[in-house]
Design a protein around this motif. Structure first.
Motif, mmCIF file in Angstrom:
data_model
loop_
_atom_site.group_PDB
_atom_site.id
_atom_site.type_symbol
_atom_site.label_atom_id
_atom_site.label_comp_id
_atom_site.label_asym_id
_atom_site.label_seq_id
_atom_site.Cartn_x
_atom_site.Cartn_y
_atom_site.Cartn_z
ATOM 1 N N ARG A 1 0.816 -1.210 0.000
ATOM 2 C CA ARG A 1 0.000 0.000 0.000
ATOM 3 C C ARG A 1 0.856 1.270 0.000
ATOM 4 N N GLU A 2 2.159 1.110 -0.085
ATOM 5 C CA GLU A 2 3.043 2.277 -0.059
ATOM 6 C C GLU A 2 2.878 3.087 -1.346
ATOM 7 N N PRO A 3 2.653 4.420 -1.231
ATOM 8 C CA PRO A 3 2.411 5.253 -2.429
ATOM 9 C C PRO A 3 3.716 5.613 -3.145
ATOM 10 N N ILE A 4 4.336 4.635 -3.768
ATOM 11 C CA ILE A 4 5.670 4.860 -4.334
ATOM 12 C C ILE A 4 5.640 5.732 -5.581
ATOM 13 N N HIS A 5 4.457 5.979 -6.166
ATOM 14 C CA HIS A 5 4.381 6.831 -7.350
ATOM 15 C C HIS A 5 4.368 8.316 -6.992
ATOM 16 N N ILE A 6 4.192 8.629 -5.682
ATOM 17 C CA ILE A 6 4.220 10.038 -5.250
ATOM 18 C C ILE A 6 5.184 10.179 -4.069
ATOM 19 N N PRO A 7 6.464 9.889 -4.279
ATOM 20 C CA PRO A 7 7.411 9.899 -3.162
ATOM 21 C C PRO A 7 7.728 11.305 -2.652
ATOM 22 N N GLY A 8 7.433 12.341 -3.470
ATOM 23 C CA GLY A 8 7.726 13.710 -3.049
ATOM 24 C C GLY A 8 9.186 14.077 -3.140
ATOM 25 N N SER A 9 9.994 13.258 -3.846
ATOM 26 C CA SER A 9 11.424 13.549 -3.962
ATOM 27 C C SER A 9 11.986 12.846 -5.182
ATOM 28 N N ILE A 10 13.215 13.257 -5.553
ATOM 29 C CA ILE A 10 13.917 12.613 -6.659
ATOM 30 C C ILE A 10 15.306 12.199 -6.194
ATOM 31 N N GLN A 11 15.971 11.387 -7.024
ATOM 32 C CA GLN A 11 17.364 11.044 -6.754
ATOM 33 C C GLN A 11 18.242 12.270 -7.052
ATOM 34 N N PRO A 12 19.394 12.394 -6.390
ATOM 35 C CA PRO A 12 20.147 13.662 -6.425
ATOM 36 C C PRO A 12 20.976 13.912 -7.687
ATOM 37 N N HIS A 13 21.008 12.953 -8.658
ATOM 38 C CA HIS A 13 21.864 13.178 -9.821
ATOM 39 C C HIS A 13 21.116 13.873 -10.966
ATOM 40 N N GLY A 14 20.107 14.672 -10.615
ATOM 41 C CA GLY A 14 19.379 15.391 -11.651
ATOM 42 C C GLY A 14 18.473 16.458 -11.075
ATOM 43 N N ILE A 15 17.736 17.121 -11.986
ATOM 44 C CA ILE A 15 16.849 18.223 -11.629
ATOM 45 C C ILE A 15 15.468 17.924 -12.218
ATOM 46 N N LEU A 16 14.434 18.276 -11.470
ATOM 47 C CA LEU A 16 13.062 18.114 -11.979
ATOM 48 C C LEU A 16 12.353 19.457 -11.970
ATOM 49 N N LEU A 17 11.700 19.763 -13.091
ATOM 50 C CA LEU A 17 10.919 20.993 -13.244
ATOM 51 C C LEU A 17 9.575 20.624 -13.879
ATOM 52 N N ALA A 18 8.471 20.955 -13.220
ATOM 53 C CA ALA A 18 7.134 20.657 -13.742
ATOM 54 C C ALA A 18 6.448 21.963 -14.122
ATOM 55 N N VAL A 19 6.105 22.105 -15.408
ATOM 56 C CA VAL A 19 5.516 23.336 -15.941
ATOM 57 C C VAL A 19 4.024 23.103 -16.188
ATOM 58 N N ARG A 20 3.196 23.999 -15.632
ATOM 59 C CA ARG A 20 1.752 23.881 -15.841
ATOM 60 C C ARG A 20 1.428 24.230 -17.287
ATOM 61 N N LEU A 21 0.719 23.343 -17.976
ATOM 62 C CA LEU A 21 0.476 23.509 -19.411
ATOM 63 C C LEU A 21 -0.455 24.673 -19.713
ATOM 64 N N SER A 22 -1.356 24.986 -18.798
ATOM 65 C CA SER A 22 -2.360 26.021 -19.078
ATOM 66 C C SER A 22 -1.769 27.423 -19.148
ATOM 67 N N ASP A 23 -0.801 27.710 -18.270
ATOM 68 C CA ASP A 23 -0.253 29.085 -18.245
ATOM 69 C C ASP A 23 1.270 29.131 -18.297
ATOM 70 N N ARG A 24 1.906 27.983 -18.468
ATOM 71 C CA ARG A 24 3.374 27.877 -18.575
ATOM 72 C C ARG A 24 4.095 28.431 -17.340
ATOM 73 N N THR A 25 3.476 28.257 -16.181
ATOM 74 C CA THR A 25 4.155 28.650 -14.945
ATOM 75 C C THR A 25 4.843 27.442 -14.339
ATOM 76 N N LEU A 26 5.845 27.684 -13.512
ATOM 77 C CA LEU A 26 6.575 26.605 -12.858
ATOM 78 C C LEU A 26 5.765 26.157 -11.643
ATOM 79 N N ALA A 27 5.237 24.920 -11.691
ATOM 80 C CA ALA A 27 4.351 24.422 -10.625
ATOM 81 C C ALA A 27 5.105 23.616 -9.572
ATOM 82 N N TYR A 28 6.111 22.853 -9.989
ATOM 83 C CA TYR A 28 6.903 22.027 -9.082
ATOM 84 C C TYR A 28 8.367 22.160 -9.481
ATOM 85 N N ALA A 29 9.258 22.076 -8.471
ATOM 86 C CA ALA A 29 10.694 22.123 -8.762
ATOM 87 C C ALA A 29 11.448 21.392 -7.665
#
Length: 749
Positions: free
Chosen positions: A16-44
């Motif tokens: 039952r562990e929610p592994i698809h939403i861990p709230g973190s990434i591995q440290p060898h990279g960068i994640l940027l999530a852009v909202r498609l409706s207004d092209r604002t940065l939603a997650y980083a």
């Protein structure tokens, strides 16, 4: 602003562990999530502060083009049209100016809800410059595929070439079974890590939600099991779904599992068959290790080629088995077609029936019969299993290689029936064909004790992965060899053929039955009409002949008076025959009116009437126990009048007649019998005894019309019963009838 950090996960339930939403990434990279409706940065990811010198709290919610104009410009087209959910698109390698200088990143994009997720994975220093350098390995693998003699050889080639391309210490080919336990079926390694070949790992090692991510996202890499996750930050309280992410952080339980295994880096590539997870190619390294995007892409490509070849090999094997079993099935169909009833075609050819499913025993069962063939449980056990299937099985085909798990009574005969394959021929009449396989005791080698330990930590029971991967042996009992897919398909096709035969026969019988019903009604109407119309002429003949004899008898010669007597006797006999025929025709036209009948009283009344006409004969009547029955009293009286009258008639040659009337009880019915010491009959003519106008003795010896016993059988059968007789010449006869405990009120037949 919400800090998307790993939550305190309930590790008492990995599945039952929610592994698809861990709230973190591995440290060898960068994640940027852009909202498609207004092209604002939603997650980083929080490391944009270190790499780009940006404060996440100032950048979130702002235009992506304003925050990172270079990246926005470079990936404008990809951000405008990201791939659909469930896929990840690798873009290209780029150089980015960071606070630490110029760095090289490999870019990938995916979609998560209303956001396009851009991931920049830092390129390892030893990265392969292009796919050109990997081409010789790929080409050699494709060429070697053609020469692989078996699936095992094919798996061995894949393990070798992927380890050659990646440089991991160990590469395993890991196959799932139906319960999602995994077995290592091929391996290539150096001496740094131990061998896991032929070891089995429990389904709990890769829980259901992890398997779904493996199916959806074919390739996943963990560079260092000791990494510190980088949290994802956002103003949105909803966590970002990272199902298609390249950098997704993994479960702390899995990292602990890796460390316990002695592997600090891993890479897995999913092997899919028809969209379903068939297995994994699992790569391990004792030390932290990075693998470039180009190499991973090449491994993914190689795995897809391997999967296609694997499917072709399995399909070829399946097709060969289908052809072999098709030949057996054709023979069985020919056997069934040659017999009057299809079941005889099966039970008379047990070798072919068992060969169809590669079974050591088989059984064919209906509500009334059980045929056991080869090595099977005892007949009573087979019947009990049949009853259980009839109650609990809703499927047309039932297959298990561990019958005792679903049917505990089978523990008593695992040596003959640990495996069961069954087809339901008819649910209405509950009929089955069963195949049995004996127990095959196996020693299974697990990679450590499959039971995960639970430890008390801070007052909470916390689930840990096992710490030892030493071989842990288990003896598996009460299991047979599994049923092959081609065998299950073969018996399913046999079922379809049998059902087709049964339906065709049922249609033919229904047509014949309807025609017989129509003909019977026409014959009944005809016989009723004829017999009714003939009664008056025969009565006139008798009446006028008697008048002639009375009024003109003195003028007739002796021969003339004899002629008149013959006319009277013949007309009287013909009239009696007509009356009996009329009564016979009415048997199928009148409705039954059942009620309780005192059989002792009924028999006494009939016996007294017959004794009056016995002419002083010596008759020894033996009356046994005669219980009450529920039946139509008028018709049952007619039955016993016929039976007792026949007994009295056919004992006429005896100086002392003996007539016995008695009864016995059987499940659900009462059997009455009338036994005499008369002239009897030859049993070879038994088929004629209950027929209309059938006589087994000369008219000159014993009077009668030949309709009495036909009436008896017809009345008894209308009550749902049976009538039969036994006898021997000059040694008497016994006529028996069986009446059911309950007679349904019915209309005219």
């Amino acid at each position: 602003m919400t800090l998307q950090t790993p939550q305190d996960i309930d590790l008492t339930a990995c599945d039952r562990e929610p592994i698809h939403i861990p709230g973190s990434i591995q440290p060898h990279g960068i994640l940027l999530a852009v909202r498609l409706s207004d092209r604002t940065l939603a997650y980083a990811s929080a490391n944009i502060a270190e790499i780009f010198g940006l404060d996440p709290s100032d950048t979130l919610g702002r235009s992506f083009a304003e925050v990172l104009p270079v990246l926005s410009r470079d990936f404008e087209a990809a951000l405008a049209d990201p791939p659909p959910a469930g896929t990840t698109q690798y873009l290209r390698t780029i150089e980015v100016s960071t606070a630490q200088g110029r760095r090289t990143y490999e870019a990938a994009i995916s979609r998560s809800g209303e956001c396009a997720v851009l991931e920049l994975e830092e390129t390892p220093s030893e990265a392969v410059a292009s796919l050109d350098s990997l081409y010789p390995t790929l080409r050699r693998f494709v060429e070697q595929l053609q020469g692989a003699s078996s699936i095992d050889a094919l798996c061995g080639l894949a393990a070798q070439d992927i380890r050659r391309m990646t440089g991991f210490d160990r590469v395993l080919i890991y196959r799932f079974d139906e319960q999602w336990n995994g077995t290592v079926i091929a391996e290539d390694r150096n001496e740094v890590l131990p061998s896991y070949l032929d070891l089995r790992f429990p389904a709990s090692d890769i829980p259901a939600q992890a398997r779904e991510l493996y199916r959806r996202n074919r390739l996943r890499i963990i560079s260092d099991a000791n990494y510190i996750p980088v949290p994802i930050q956002s103003r949105d309280p909803a966590p970002l779904d990272l199902s298609d992410s390249v950098l997704r952080s993994v479960s702390p339980v899995h990292l602990e599992y890796m460390r316990n295994m002695g592997t600090l880096a891993s890479m897995s590539i999913s092997i899919l068959r028809d969209g379903r997870l068939w297995g994994l190619i699992s790569c391990h390294s004792k030390e932290p290790k990075r693998v470039s995007l180009q190499v991973r892409n090449a491994c993914d490509f190689l795995t897809q080629i391997f999967s296609l070849q694997l499917e072709a090999r399995e399909n070829t094997s399946l097709a060969e088995n289908r052809v072999r079993l098709g030949t057996v099935q054709t023979r069985l169909l020919a056997h069934m077609a040659a017999e009057e009833h299809f079941i005889a075609g099966l039970v008379n050819h047990p070798d072919d029936l068992m060969l169809l499913a590669d079974a050591q025993g088989a059984a064919v069962l209906t509500q009334d019969h059980c045929w056991c063939l080869g090595q099977t449980p005892a007949e009573k056990d087979v019947k009990a299993l049949f009853a259980w299937l009839s109650r609990n099985n809703q499927e047309d085909v039932f297959a298990t290689d561990s019958l005792s798990q679903v049917y505990p009574a089978a523990k008593a005969y695992t040596d003959r029936a640990s495996g069961l394959l069954a087809i339901s021929i008819s649910k209405a009449q509950s009929s089955y064909v069963l195949w049995f396989r004996p127990e095959v005791v196996q020693t299974v080698k697990w990679g450590g004790n499959p039971q995960k330990p639970v430890q008390e930590e801070a007052g909470t029971a916390r689930l840990h992965p096992r710490r030892s991967f030493e071989i842990w042996k288990e003896t598996v009992q009460e299991r047979s060899l599994p049923w092959d897919r081609s065998e299950i398909e073969a018996v399913r096709e046999l079922r379809h053929a049998i059902v087709g035969i049964v339906l065709r026969r049922a249609e033919e019988l229904a047509s014949i039955s309807e025609e017989l019903r129509r003909s019977n009604k026409e014959l009944e109407a005809f016989s009723y009409s004829v017999s009714h119309d003939l009664r008056a002429p025969f009565r006139h003949i008798v009446g006028y002949s008697e008048l002639l004899k009375k009024q003109e008898g003195s003028d007739l010669s002796e021969k003339g008076r004899r002629y008149v007597d013959t006319i009277i006797d013949s007309a009287y006999t013909a009239g009696t025959l007509v009356d009996n025929l009329l009564r016979f025709s009415q048997m199928g036209r009148t409705a039954l009116k059942p009620r309780r009948i005192d059989m002792r009283r009924l028999v006494d009344e009939i016996r007294q009437q017959l004794t009056v006409h016995a002419g002083g004969r010596r008759v020894d009547w033996v009356i046994g126990d005669l219980p009450e029955v529920t039946a139509d009293p008028v018709l049952i009286r007619l039955v016993f009048e016929n039976l007792l009258d026949n007994a009295l008639k056919y004992t006429r040659p005896r100086e002392k007649a003996r007539i016995e009337i008695g009864s016995t009880r059987k499940a659900g019915e009462t059997i009455f019998f009338v036994r005499d010491n008369g002239v009897g009959f030859d049993m070879k003519y038994i088929d004629k005894l209950f027929g209309v106008f059938q006589r087994l003795h000369r008219m000159e010896d014993f009077e009668g019309t030949g309709i009495g016993l036909a009436n008896v059988r017809r009345i008894v059968e209308r009550h749902g019963g049976r009538a039969w007789a036994e006898g021997a010449l000059d040694r008497g006869a016994t006529v028996s009838i069986a009446l059911p405990d309950e007679t349904k009120t019915e209309g005219a037949a």
